[in-house]
Scaffold this motif. Structure first.
Motif, PDB file in Angstrom:
ATOM      1  N   ILE A   1       0.669  -1.269   0.251  1.00  0.00           N
ATOM      2  CA  ILE A   1       0.153   0.305  -0.416  1.00  0.00           C
ATOM      3  C   ILE A   1       0.887   1.250  -0.531  1.00  0.00           C
ATOM      4  N   PRO A   2       0.797   2.295  -1.211  1.00  0.00           N
ATOM      5  CA  PRO A   2       1.296   3.434  -0.862  1.00  0.00           C
ATOM      6  C   PRO A   2       1.139   4.299   0.329  1.00  0.00           C
ATOM      7  N   VAL A   3       2.273   4.649   0.820  1.00  0.00           N
ATOM      8  CA  VAL A   3       2.424   5.518   1.701  1.00  0.00           C
ATOM      9  C   VAL A   3       2.056   6.920   1.868  1.00  0.00           C
ATOM     10  N   THR A   4       2.251   7.653   0.140  1.00  0.00           N
ATOM     11  CA  THR A   4       1.479   8.878  -0.308  1.00  0.00           C
ATOM     12  C   THR A   4       0.915   8.369  -1.434  1.00  0.00           C
ATOM     13  N   ILE A   5       0.148   9.561  -2.263  1.00  0.00           N
ATOM     14  CA  ILE A   5      -0.523   9.612  -3.228  1.00  0.00           C
ATOM     15  C   ILE A   5      -0.041  10.734  -3.672  1.00  0.00           C
ATOM     16  N   SER A   6       0.212  11.351  -4.843  1.00  0.00           N
ATOM     17  CA  SER A   6       1.204  12.606  -4.909  1.00  0.00           C
ATOM     18  C   SER A   6      -0.504  13.920  -4.304  1.00  0.00           C
ATOM     19  N   GLY A   7       0.047  14.427  -3.222  1.00  0.00           N
ATOM     20  CA  GLY A   7      -1.222  15.716  -2.992  1.00  0.00           C
ATOM     21  C   GLY A   7      -2.213  15.156  -2.046  1.00  0.00           C
ATOM     22  N   TYR A   8      -2.430  14.180  -1.809  1.00  0.00           N
ATOM     23  CA  TYR A   8      -2.846  12.803  -0.504  1.00  0.00           C
ATOM     24  C   TYR A   8      -2.283  12.881   0.040  1.00  0.00           C
ATOM     25  N   GLU A   9      -2.567  12.376   1.766  1.00  0.00           N
ATOM     26  CA  GLU A   9      -2.659  12.115   2.741  1.00  0.00           C
ATOM     27  C   GLU A   9      -3.404  10.512   2.923  1.00  0.00           C
ATOM     28  N   ARG A  10      -2.300   9.794   3.263  1.00  0.00           N
ATOM     29  CA  ARG A  10      -3.054   8.620   4.125  1.00  0.00           C
ATOM     30  C   ARG A  10      -3.561   8.707   4.876  1.00  0.00           C
ATOM     31  N   LEU A  11      -5.079   8.127   5.160  1.00  0.00           N
ATOM     32  CA  LEU A  11      -5.520   8.222   6.516  1.00  0.00           C
ATOM     33  C   LEU A  11      -5.193   6.906   7.738  1.00  0.00           C
ATOM     34  N   ASN A  12      -4.806   7.521   8.995  1.00  0.00           N
ATOM     35  CA  ASN A  12      -4.966   5.790   9.850  1.00  0.00           C
ATOM     36  C   ASN A  12      -5.787   5.314  10.413  1.00  0.00           C
ATOM     37  N   ALA A  13      -5.925   4.425  10.865  1.00  0.00           N
ATOM     38  CA  ALA A  13      -7.111   3.407  11.601  1.00  0.00           C
ATOM     39  C   ALA A  13      -7.938   4.916  11.956  1.00  0.00           C
ATOM     40  N   LEU A  14      -7.253   5.466  12.856  1.00  0.00           N
ATOM     41  CA  LEU A  14      -8.276   6.457  13.782  1.00  0.00           C
ATOM     42  C   LEU A  14      -9.092   7.991  12.453  1.00  0.00           C
ATOM     43  N   GLN A  15      -8.250   7.608  12.311  1.00  0.00           N
ATOM     44  CA  GLN A  15      -8.662   9.428  11.363  1.00  0.00           C
ATOM     45  C   GLN A  15     -10.062   8.490  10.442  1.00  0.00           C
ATOM     46  N   VAL A  16      -9.753   6.832   9.894  1.00  0.00           N
ATOM     47  CA  VAL A  16     -11.348   6.213   9.080  1.00  0.00           C
ATOM     48  C   VAL A  16     -12.268   6.727  10.253  1.00  0.00           C
ATOM     49  N   ALA A  17     -12.027   5.564  11.362  1.00  0.00           N
ATOM     50  CA  ALA A  17     -13.076   5.374  12.442  1.00  0.00           C
ATOM     51  C   ALA A  17     -13.775   6.509  12.428  1.00  0.00           C
ATOM     52  N   SER A  18     -13.132   7.628  12.665  1.00  0.00           N
ATOM     53  CA  SER A  18     -13.964   9.231  12.412  1.00  0.00           C
ATOM     54  C   SER A  18     -14.158  10.278  11.988  1.00  0.00           C
ATOM     55  N   ASP A  19     -13.739   9.235   9.965  1.00  0.00           N
ATOM     56  CA  ASP A  19     -14.361  10.254   9.196  1.00  0.00           C
ATOM     57  C   ASP A  19     -15.522   9.688   8.691  1.00  0.00           C
ATOM     58  N   GLN A  20     -16.683  10.766   9.154  1.00  0.00           N
ATOM     59  CA  GLN A  20     -18.065  11.080   8.624  1.00  0.00           C
ATOM     60  C   GLN A  20     -18.220  10.670   6.513  1.00  0.00           C
ATOM     61  N   THR A  21     -17.641  11.098   6.171  1.00  0.00           N
ATOM     62  CA  THR A  21     -18.151  11.589   4.981  1.00  0.00           C
ATOM     63  C   THR A  21     -17.728  10.534   3.704  1.00  0.00           C
ATOM     64  N   ILE A  22     -16.202   9.786   4.322  1.00  0.00           N
ATOM     65  CA  ILE A  22     -15.865   8.712   3.050  1.00  0.00           C
ATOM     66  C   ILE A  22     -16.804   7.314   2.623  1.00  0.00           C
ATOM     67  N   PRO A  23     -17.426   6.775   4.449  1.00  0.00           N
ATOM     68  CA  PRO A  23     -18.333   5.886   3.354  1.00  0.00           C
ATOM     69  C   PRO A  23     -19.586   6.159   2.195  1.00  0.00           C
ATOM     70  N   SER A  24     -20.022   7.371   2.165  1.00  0.00           N
ATOM     71  CA  SER A  24     -21.482   7.750   1.439  1.00  0.00           C
ATOM     72  C   SER A  24     -20.759   8.854  -0.499  1.00  0.00           C
TER      73      SER A  24
END
Lengths: 289, 530
Positions: free
Chosen positions: B181-204
């Motif tokens: 899994i890439p560590v970075t993609i140009s301009g984008y930051e990888r989300l860690n498990a905590l960020q994913v769990a609290s993110d309300q937007t991404i599932p929609s």
């Protein structure tokens, strides 16, 4: 009473009729007087309108011609333009068709004449939906004839050119003796020559009347223009004036009154000047109920 | 005049060459018209306006027939008028008649094909085996990207709105970690498990394009989206793939056996049901009888009052010895000279309950302020008064014309026989006048029967009838009632029903008009035959 002379009785009759006339005239011109007074009353709400305003001013008229919100002069010009073009074209269409109905004999002639009348009495309110769709579709093929163009609106008006006026016009053609064109026909004249050189000059007075009636009809139209024109810049006067009545109508009473007066003036002048000719035309058929 | 020139010997020859020129010009004209119409019809079909294309083609055929067939010569005189009449008068009428037999309206605006197309755009996230495991990325603008890995070990990069990109072709992918899994993609930051769990937007968010859409199903799994609705043409059934519910069309709505319905109904021919609904449904029957009664009463009273006043004025002032007669007539004509739209609005202002001039005057003089727009009877009275004002000058004009046509010696004879003024009017003037003016009375009745402008601009059909299931007012006539179904804002549009009522109105006025034909000179003139 019996002691009165004939002359006295006659004068009494005149006096009674004049008194009656005054009552009737008050009824007839009251709204007009009311609007005149509202239009020169600078406090321009319905509530503050008075028959004799406390102070006079031309503010309402100035507002009409200076306010960028209501391009009044533009509306007036649009109305005159649309009505004139429609009138010229529709009178041409009507006259040509009426000649054929009066002078030529063909199968389906009577059916067509009756059909034209029946089309006129069809309540067109819902047909507006179809007309709106049609003009929208026209516009995506030929943008110059689409929605929000005067050409498109005029085109739709002309769809009604084959209307009651054909009856009126045919009636006048019928009053010109056929002997005139029959003798020309014997001499080898074509129908076109008979129409354009013999009959048309004789028809000039009635062409004027039908032209005026057509002009007034188009000038006063509201619904079609309201549906087919979108931008304020393109509105004719009637649609523009109607805008005044939306929203807090009673607050815009003054400018509305001024606009209504200016808008009504051209037609009033035409009527009062050409009263006799128009009466002659009207008695031949129902043009305005 | 030119006719004399035609008498000269040379005329026939020039006529012949004129005919040749005529034929040639006609052909050129026809070619031009045909070219334009063919282009127009093709463009219409191209844009998908099938019905417009058909009308244009029909008009084109008619134009060719009229120009080419000799017997059609008379119709050439009215060719342009006919084209425009077919297009903008007859065609809309035919469409209105057609719509009266459909359920066209809100909820049924689309065609069946369009409704199926719209439903087929819907996707759902299937349960079951994971298609992908995912890792989320976010850039500073708050946009998301996904790194997807399937069980076969293939990796994809996914952005919302564009097709999935295979790992080998993906640009800007940084160094891969031990899981690939890439560590970075140009301009984008990888989300860690905590960020994913609290993110309300991404599932929609729907990643990928419409065809290979992917959505997140759980914290670890993402799956390819599936078509939710599948249409089977053979059985005419739409099936929801997720629930396996089958929907069949019922009166333009996709309906399941349990009565569940899908959005995007479509328009469909429903036979005469608009008409039967109109006459049989209790919701209509209540206001309908009132509306029809008032419609006839309004038309009759309008004609009666305007004709009576117009005739009275014409009769009283039809006296050349009366000084100032012309001035009186000009003043009395004024209501007729102002466009009615303007005067109706003026009257509306004058009848205003609180601040209108009429109530302010009545209040000052008698201390009363009738509620013109609230009380049904007063509203009707106000309408009749306004229409009297609008309409009497017309009959005044007509009657003064007709009165002058009545021979004076008839009156002389009656006078000699001892008839008084009333008898002379009643026995001579009125019958003769009615013969001349009768058709105009009928025409005026028909006009007022559909006087939408007056009812709508003056009072909008109000005051409303209480407890009415459909929106109806005490002063509504049929045509303004139709307006409520088709155009009034804030309620469902029912074009089908509105059209059906239009047809009923048309039948009423058509019968009256045809009936009038029988008794008028117009009929004789048409029938003269020759």
């Amino acid at each position: 009473m019996s002691s009165l002379t004939i002359k006295q009785r006659k004068n009494l009759g005149h006096l009674a009729r004049w008194l009656m006339a005054i009552v009737l005239i008050i009824f007839a011109i009251f709204p007009v007087v009311w609007v005149i007074s509202a239009s020169i009353n600078p406090s321009n709400t319905l509530a503050s309108a008075k028959l004799i305003p406390d102070n006079f001013g031309w503010d309402n008229y100035r507002l009409l011609f200076e306010s960028p919100q209501f391009p009044f002069a533009r509306w007036l010009w649009n109305s005159v333009k649309i009505s004139s073009i429609t009138t010229v074209l529709s009178v041409s269409i009507t006259t040509l068709a009426a000649y054929a109905f009066s002078r030529l004999r063909f199968t389906g002639r009577q059916t067509m004449l009756k059909g034209i009348l029946l089309i006129q009495v069809f309540p067109g309110l819902l047909a507006m939906i179809a007309i709106f769709t049609l003009v929208t579709q026209f516009g995506s093929i030929v943008p110059a004839l689409g929605l929000d163009t005067h050409a498109g609106l005029i085109m739709v008006y002309l769809g009604g050119a084959m209307g009651v006026n054909i009856w009126l016009m045919k009636g006048f053609f019928d009053t010109i003796p056929r002997a005139i064109d029959e003798s020309a026909m014997v001499d080898g004249a074509t129908h076109w020559q008979i129409f354009s050189q013999l009959l048309l000059p004789l028809m000039r007075p009635i062409l004027v009347v039908i032209g005026i009636l057509s002009f007034i009809g188009t000038y006063g139209d509201f619904i079609l223009a309201r549906i087919l024109l979108k931008s304020t810049e393109q509105y004719p006067l009637m649609v523009g004036l109607f805008i005044f009545t939306s929203g807090e109508f009673s607050q815009k009473w003054g400018p509305f009154a001024a606009g209504a007066l200016i808008g009504a003036l051209p037609i009033m002048i035409i009527y009062l000047l050409l009263q006799d000719q128009i009466v002659g035309g009207l008695t031949q058929g129902a043009v305005k109920g | 005049m030119t006719v004399q020139a035609l008498k000269q010997p040379g005329a026939p020859q020039s006529n012949q060459s004129a005919t040749l020129l005529n034929v040639f010009l006609r052909l050129v004209l026809l070619l031009a018209i045909d070219g334009f119409l063919i282009w127009f019809a093709l463009s219409a079909f191209g844009e998908g306006y099938t019905s417009l294309g058909i009308v244009i083609a029909f008009i084109g055929a008619g134009v060719n027939y009229i120009i080419l067939v000799r017997d059609m010569y008379p119709l050439r005189w009215m060719l342009i008028g006919l084209i425009l009449m077919v297009m903008f008068a007859i065609w809309p009428i035919l469409l209105t008649i057609f719509v009266a037999f459909t359920n066209y309206g809100d909820g049924h605006l689309l065609t069946k094909v369009q409704s199926i197309e719209l439903l087929q755009q819907e996707r759902y996230l299937p349960e079951g085996d994971a298609a992908y495991s995912w890792t989320g990325y976010r850039n500073e603008a708050g946009e998301y990207a996904l790194w997807l890995q399937n069980e076969a070990g293939e990796s994809y990069l996914a952005y919302p709105g564009t097709s999935l990109i295979p790992a080998s072709e993906a640009e800007g992918v940084g160094e891969l970690d031990e899981n690939g899994i890439p560590v970075t993609i140009s301009g984008y930051e990888r989300l860690n498990a905590l960020q994913v769990a609290s993110d309300q937007t991404i599932p929609s968010i729907q990643f990928g394009s419409e065809l290979d859409g992917v959505q997140i199903r759980s914290a670890r799994e993402a799956a390819q989206l599936q078509l939710r609705y599948v249409y089977d043409e053979a059985t005419d059934v739409i099936t929801n793939q997720e629930t396996n519910t089958e929907y069949s069309p019922v009166e333009g709505v996709w309906t399941s056996s349990t009565g569940e319905v899908l959005p995007f109904g479509f328009r469909e021919i429903v036979g005469a049901s608009n008409f039967t609904r109109f006459f049989e449904s209790p919701a209509f029957r209540g206001p309908l009888l009132r509306i029809i009664t008032w419609n006839f009463a309004f038309a009759f009273l309008s004609v009666f009052t305007t004709f009576s006043l117009g005739l009275a004025i014409a009769y009283i002032y039809n006296d050349r010895t009366l000084p100032g007669r012309k001035i009186i007539q000009s003043f009395l004509l004024i209501p007729y000279t102002i466009p009615s739209l303007i005067t109706i609005i003026i009257w509306r202002g004058m009848f205003n309950n609180q601040v209108g001039v009429i109530n302010r005057t009545l209040d000052t003089m008698f201390g009363i302020a009738p509620e013109w727009t609230v009380d049904p009877s007063l509203a009707k009275l106000a309408i009749i008064i306004v229409n009297l004002w609008l309409g009497y000058p017309y009959f005044m004009l007509i009657c003064s014309g007709a009165l002058q046509a009545i021979p004076e010696d008839l009156y002389e004879a009656a006078r000699v026989d001892g008839a008084n003024a009333w008898q002379r009017f009643y026995k001579i003037t009125l019958p003769l006048l009615l013969v001349a003016v009768g058709p105009l009375l009928v025409a005026s009745f028909v006009y007022n029967f559909n006087n939408f402008n007056l009812i709508f601009l003056f009072i909008e059909g109000g005051p409303p009838i209480a407890n009415s299931a459909t929106r109806a007012g005490h002063t509504d006539i049929l045509i303004s009632y139709v307006y409520n179904f088709a155009f009034a804002s804030g309620r469902a549009k029912e074009y089908g029903l509105g059209s059906a009522i239009t047809i009923i109105i048309f039948l009423i006025v058509a019968v009256i008009t045809l009936f009038q034909f029988r008794y008028t000179k117009m009929w004789e003139e048409v029938g003269e035959g020759v």
